[in-house]
Design a protein around this motif. Structure first.
Motif, PDB file in Angstrom:
ATOM      1  N   PHE A 181      39.672  32.835  26.117  1.00  0.00           N
ATOM      2  CA  PHE A 181      38.571  32.503  27.019  1.00  0.00           C
ATOM      3  C   PHE A 181      38.657  31.046  27.462  1.00  0.00           C
ATOM      4  O   PHE A 181      38.507  30.739  28.649  1.00  0.00           O
ATOM      5  CB  PHE A 181      37.224  32.765  26.326  1.00  0.00           C
ATOM      6  N   LEU A 218      41.324  29.104  27.530  1.00  0.00           N
ATOM      7  CA  LEU A 218      42.468  28.896  28.427  1.00  0.00           C
ATOM      8  C   LEU A 218      42.176  29.484  29.812  1.00  0.00           C
ATOM      9  O   LEU A 218      42.513  28.879  30.836  1.00  0.00           O
ATOM     10  CB  LEU A 218      43.724  29.542  27.830  1.00  0.00           C
ATOM     11  N   GLY A 219      41.528  30.652  29.858  1.00  0.00           N
ATOM     12  CA  GLY A 219      41.189  31.260  31.145  1.00  0.00           C
ATOM     13  C   GLY A 219      40.227  30.420  31.940  1.00  0.00           C
ATOM     14  O   GLY A 219      40.358  30.250  33.161  1.00  0.00           O
ATOM     15  N   MET A 220      39.242  29.851  31.243  1.00  0.00           N
ATOM     16  CA  MET A 220      38.242  29.032  31.943  1.00  0.00           C
ATOM     17  C   MET A 220      38.896  27.750  32.470  1.00  0.00           C
ATOM     18  O   MET A 220      38.591  27.301  33.579  1.00  0.00           O
ATOM     19  CB  MET A 220      37.128  28.685  30.953  1.00  0.00           C
TER      20      MET A 220
END
Lengths: 343, 187
Positions: free
Chosen positions: A137, A139-141
């Motif tokens: 999460f 890294l995705g954000m």
């Protein structure tokens, strides 16, 4: 919401999470402001200068002066720019940086004392949103955060801005591959994507830190982290000697300041990930939280240290480093880790 | 209660944003609303408790739409509107509407007949990622590997197409400039 918290902790309420969110916002914004002062001072000492000295003792009030300047400066929107996109781009950078901080453990969990009216007895968790897939999460954000510089550069009707935006797309997309692959090896060893599991796996002192098992992944993650937070050897997005100020060329006042806050928040996020995944994170007890603060502080200092020691690199060197050096090493590291685990 | 509010909020926002993607004449608005819509779709996965798929949706589509942006950057002036050439809008409306109705019917049919049931339900106490991995490497192993091979083929083709003049520097080596000019003349 699924939680991986230990069972005997008090229940996490909506009010607690809200208080936590406000604390993160306030403290990280303040640290981002204070970080600029520390950065200038540390750089100055490393380069045998004094740094800011005139405003207040040792230039400490420079912070307030800069803040006042940022807030009162005129907010200029260029005539030919796409005004709506131009105005929301800095908000994307700052917002995604803070959303990413929602899933990492910042500060210890505590219960507000009973004598405080209204909020007394509320349990404030250490992680605002304790997801089972915390690392992904975050890294995705941080990956979504690169829309900020990209949109800023494309909307401002400025050639330096367009170059900055193009570099954003190239640099961040490339180095995300390295970040993901380098952190994959520790994930394989621990077998979980939760920060709490990572912390528990390394709770037996310095000897159990993952950095000893995965030194290559640690170095790769640090290098990619520098690129993703746009720090000096890789700060091609706003390389002032080449592209004026890149994506931030046309920005002024608080909108420029929001890019800055977002960048500092991302630096802190990368430092926290590195501290938890590779350096054992926090220990139990009240003083245990001091250990992670020290580790995060060390990574923050390391970023300034590297900035003082290394020159910028060229864009082609950046791509060469990513695709011909770092990515193959990361893939080989993952394969070797897999073989060692299976045998 | 929260879930219902969140569902309708995400639905309205997603449909609205994708409408902007289709209707807008400005590249920047179209791309940005597409990216925002893709991010909001991951919200549905989070509501359903599929955290892992939600984050994968986020990461994959952020990168994918980013690649589209770079094409928009190369082909269009992002700050101006584009003149669209729409031929026979009635036909487009008919075909688009028909395919939309067919899609809705396909996806609504099993729900209507109560025939929907989970063949691989989630296990209690096991993480999202583990559940997805078990199904991926047992029942869907062949499609998974085929997809991997297809991606590899696409990657090799891309490298070969782009790598023909890789050993020549465009800035230092003047021979590359001459080569480009002769190719232009040949066209």
């Amino acid at each position: 919401m699924e939680t991986t918290l230990v069972e005997n902790l008090p229940e996490v309420t909506a009010v607690g999470v809200l208080i936590k969110a406000i604390i993160i916002l306030a403290v990280i914004s303040a640290i981002a402001g204070f970080g600029t002062y520390i950065e200038r001072k540390v750089l100055a000492f490393m380069q045998r200068r004094l740094g800011p000295m005139h405003v207040g003792p040792y230039g400490l009030l420079q912070l307030a002066a800069d803040g006042i300047k940022l807030f009162t400066k005129e907010d200029i929107v260029p005539q030919n720019a796409n005004k709506f996109i131009f105005m929301i781009a800095p908000i994307i950078t700052a917002a995604t940086a803070f959303i990413a901080l929602a899933a990492v453990p910042v500060f210890p969990d505590f219960t507000i004392p009973e004598f405080i009216p209204l909020l007394g007895g509320t349990f404030v968790p250490s992680i605002a949103a304790d997801l089972n897939i915390g690392i992904l999460f975050v890294l995705g954000m941080m990956a979504s955060g690169l829309y900020g510089p990209l949109l800023a550069g494309m909307s401002q009707a400025n050639k330096w801005g367009i170059i900055g935006a193009a570099r954003t797309a190239v640099q961040f997309l490339s180095y995300e591959v390295v970040t993901g692959l380098s952190i994959l090896a520790p994930i394989m060893i621990v077998g979980s994507l939760s920060f709490v599991d990572f912390n528990n796996a390394q709770s037996e002192g310095i000897g159990s830190w993952l950095i000893w098992q995965q030194p290559v992944a640690f170095v790769l993650f640090l290098i990619a982290g520098f690129a993703e937070t746009n720090r000096t050897p890789f700060d091609l997005l706003e390389h002032e000697a080449e592209v004026v100020s890149g994506y931030a060329t046309e920005y002024s006042g608080m909108r420029w300041g929001m890019f800055f806050i977002g960048e500092y928040a991302n630096m802190i996020t990368i430092s926290i990930i590195a501290a938890i995944v590779f350096l054992g994170g926090y220990s139990e007890g009240t003083l245990g939280w001091l250990t992670i603060v020290l580790k995060v502080g060390f990574f923050f200092l390391l970023m300034l240290w590297v900035r003082a020691s290394w020159p910028h690199i060229r864009p082609d060197q950046l791509m060469w480093l990513c695709w011909k050096v770092l990515m193959p090493i990361a893939v080989i590291n993952v394969v070797i880790t897999g073989i060692v685990m299976m045998v | 209660m929260y879930e219902i509010i969140a569902f309708y909020l995400f639905s309205a926002l997603t449909i609205g944003l994708f409408l902007i993607t289709v209707m807008s004449k400005n590249v920047l608005y179209a791309m940005t609303s597409l990216a925002a819509g893709m991010v909001l779709i991951s919200g549905f996965f989070f509501i359903l408790g599929a955290d892992f798929l939600g984050v994968v949706q986020l990461i994959v589509y952020v990168g994918a739409v980013m690649a589209l942006y770079s094409f928009a950057m190369m082909f269009f002036d992002a700050t101006r509107d584009i003149k669209e050439k729409n031929t026979n809008s009635a036909l487009i409306f008919l075909l688009g509407g028909l395919s939309a109705v067919v899609l809705v019917l396909i996806f609504a049919a099993p729900i209507h007949s109560d025939a929907i049931q989970a063949l691989y339900p989630m296990h209690e106490g096991v993480g999202n990622a583990q559940d997805v991995g078990i199904v991926l490497f047992t029942k869907y192993l062949v499609p998974f590997e085929v997809a991997a091979v297809m991606l590899l083929v696409a990657m090799i083709a891309g490298i070969i197409l782009a790598g023909k003049k890789m050993d020549q520097s465009l800035t230092e080596d003047m021979a590359a400039d001459d080569e480009i000019m002769t190719q232009k003349d040949a066209k």
